[in-house]
Design a protein around this motif. Structure first.
Motif, PDB file in Angstrom:
ATOM      1  N   UNK A  60       0.848  -1.190   0.000  1.00 47.88           N
ATOM      2  CA  UNK A  60       0.000   0.000   0.000  1.00 47.88           C
ATOM      3  C   UNK A  60       0.882   1.238   0.000  1.00 47.88           C
ATOM      4  N   UNK A  61       0.360   2.297  -0.600  1.00 43.76           N
ATOM      5  CA  UNK A  61       1.046   3.585  -0.576  1.00 43.76           C
ATOM      6  C   UNK A  61       0.631   4.351   0.682  1.00 43.76           C
ATOM      7  N   UNK A  62       1.251   5.507   0.895  1.00 42.15           N
ATOM      8  CA  UNK A  62       0.900   6.365   2.026  1.00 42.15           C
ATOM      9  C   UNK A  62       0.957   7.811   1.578  1.00 42.15           C
ATOM     10  N   UNK A  63       0.385   8.683   2.391  1.00 42.63           N
ATOM     11  CA  UNK A  63       0.217  10.086   1.996  1.00 42.63           C
ATOM     12  C   UNK A  63       1.459  10.931   2.284  1.00 42.63           C
ATOM     13  N   UNK A  64       1.971  10.778   3.489  1.00 42.56           N
ATOM     14  CA  UNK A  64       3.125  11.577   3.922  1.00 42.56           C
ATOM     15  C   UNK A  64       4.039  10.703   4.771  1.00 42.56           C
ATOM     16  N   UNK A  65       5.283  11.160   4.900  1.00 43.06           N
ATOM     17  CA  UNK A  65       6.215  10.491   5.784  1.00 43.06           C
ATOM     18  C   UNK A  65       7.269   9.707   5.033  1.00 43.06           C
ATOM     19  N   UNK A  66       7.940   8.833   5.768  1.00 45.38           N
ATOM     20  CA  UNK A  66       9.068   8.099   5.214  1.00 45.38           C
ATOM     21  C   UNK A  66       9.114   6.709   5.839  1.00 45.38           C
ATOM     22  N   UNK A  67       9.351   5.703   5.003  1.00 49.41           N
ATOM     23  CA  UNK A  67       9.538   4.325   5.462  1.00 49.41           C
ATOM     24  C   UNK A  67      10.842   3.819   4.864  1.00 49.41           C
ATOM     25  N   UNK A  68      11.798   3.526   5.722  1.00 46.54           N
ATOM     26  CA  UNK A  68      13.131   3.089   5.285  1.00 46.54           C
ATOM     27  C   UNK A  68      13.411   1.686   5.783  1.00 46.54           C
ATOM     28  N   UNK A  69      13.971   0.851   4.928  1.00 44.70           N
ATOM     29  CA  UNK A  69      14.502  -0.445   5.321  1.00 44.70           C
ATOM     30  C   UNK A  69      16.002  -0.418   5.028  1.00 44.70           C
ATOM     31  N   UNK A  70      16.797  -0.583   6.069  1.00 44.34           N
ATOM     32  CA  UNK A  70      18.261  -0.445   5.960  1.00 44.34           C
ATOM     33  C   UNK A  70      18.640   0.908   5.364  1.00 44.34           C
ATOM     34  N   UNK A  71      17.870   1.937   5.728  1.00 44.86           N
ATOM     35  CA  UNK A  71      18.168   3.286   5.288  1.00 44.86           C
ATOM     36  C   UNK A  71      17.704   3.624   3.886  1.00 44.86           C
TER      37      UNK A  71
END
Length: 259
Positions: A60-71
């Motif tokens: 799923x997508x998201x509206x705002x923010x940040x999701x990092x895996x291993x940076x």
């Protein structure tokens, strides 16, 4: 020196729009999860646990923010993340081994290695004698073990699990919890585990994130201080019961109705 988290979620917001309105599903989610850490997401139905897991999975997508895996920002599903759902999602026309082999082919695994890798992972989940059985010939717990073997076969560093044991009877559920603990400890996985079962969350996890309602948010992060390995029956220890009650109370506060 501070180690980079395996998963970092910063100021995440997610809404769903309908013809009549927009519903805020997740609001300002901030989470960091370390390498080889086991964390659970708990909360009342509708708080966004599965939505958050789907975002981390890249589904799923998201509206705002940040999701990092291993940076690195996620841009969709990836082989670094294995996903196990409550529904087993096995292909009914393939045997247990062929289900695992199918995932390996889709992941681009060397064809010469596919059969051996599938066999090793079925052995890992103690299903080697049932490699040639079809899903219709397997119990619910066995089907879920095939799903776990499939998710682990391409060696992800993170395992995302959405109510994986919710449809199982109590005895099988306990056996699956023990198996998951063994796999997690041996293979050094980071696990994000969604569950409605507070006893399960406390027993399995290093930390439990309690999510609030309307909108979904991280209400509280509760550390689980008990040493590992945790023996079967540890759920009945007084300190464990007290921690379970603390988590339950945090959830109840979100669902309390004023009369």
């Amino acid at each position: 020196m501070q180690t980079q988290p395996k998963l970092s979620i910063s100021h995440l917001h997610k809404s769903f729009s309908t013809a009549r309105s927009t519903v805020k599903a997740l609001s300002d989610i901030n989470i960091e999860v370390a390498d080889n850490e086991f964390v659970s997401l708990v909360g009342a139905s509708g708080c966004g646990k599965s939505t958050l897991l789907s975002i981390v999975a890249g589904l799923q997508t998201f509206d705002e923010g940040e999701v990092l895996v291993d940076g690195i920002p996620i841009k969709g599903p990836g082989l670094d993340r294995g996903v196990v759902f409550q529904s087993y999602t096995l292909l009914p026309w393939l045997t247990a081994k062929k289900n695992v082999e199918f995932a390996l082919r889709e992941a681009g695994t060397d064809p010469k290695e596919i059969s051996d890798i599938a066999a090793r992972h079925l052995d890992l989940v103690k299903l080697a004698p049932f490699a040639d059985s079809f899903p219709s010939q397997l119990s619910g717990g066995m089907k879920q073990r095939v799903a776990i073997a499939r998710a682990l076969s391409y060696r992800p560093k993170m395992l995302l699990m959405d109510e994986p044991f919710g449809a199982l009877d109590a005895l099988t559920r306990g056996q699956m919890q023990e198996l998951l603990m063994q796999i997690w400890q041996e293979h050094r996985l980071t696990v994000i585990f969604v569950t409605h079962d507070v006893e399960e969350a406390v027993y399995l996890s290093d930390r439990v994130f309690v999510m609030g309602l309307n909108p979904g948010r991280i209400k509280e992060c509760i550390a689980v201080p008990f040493a590992r390995p945790r023996p079967a029956g540890a759920q009945r220890d007084r300190e464990v019961l007290e921690l379970q009650e603390r988590v339950l109370q945090s959830i109840r506060e979100e669902t309390r109705v004023e009369l």
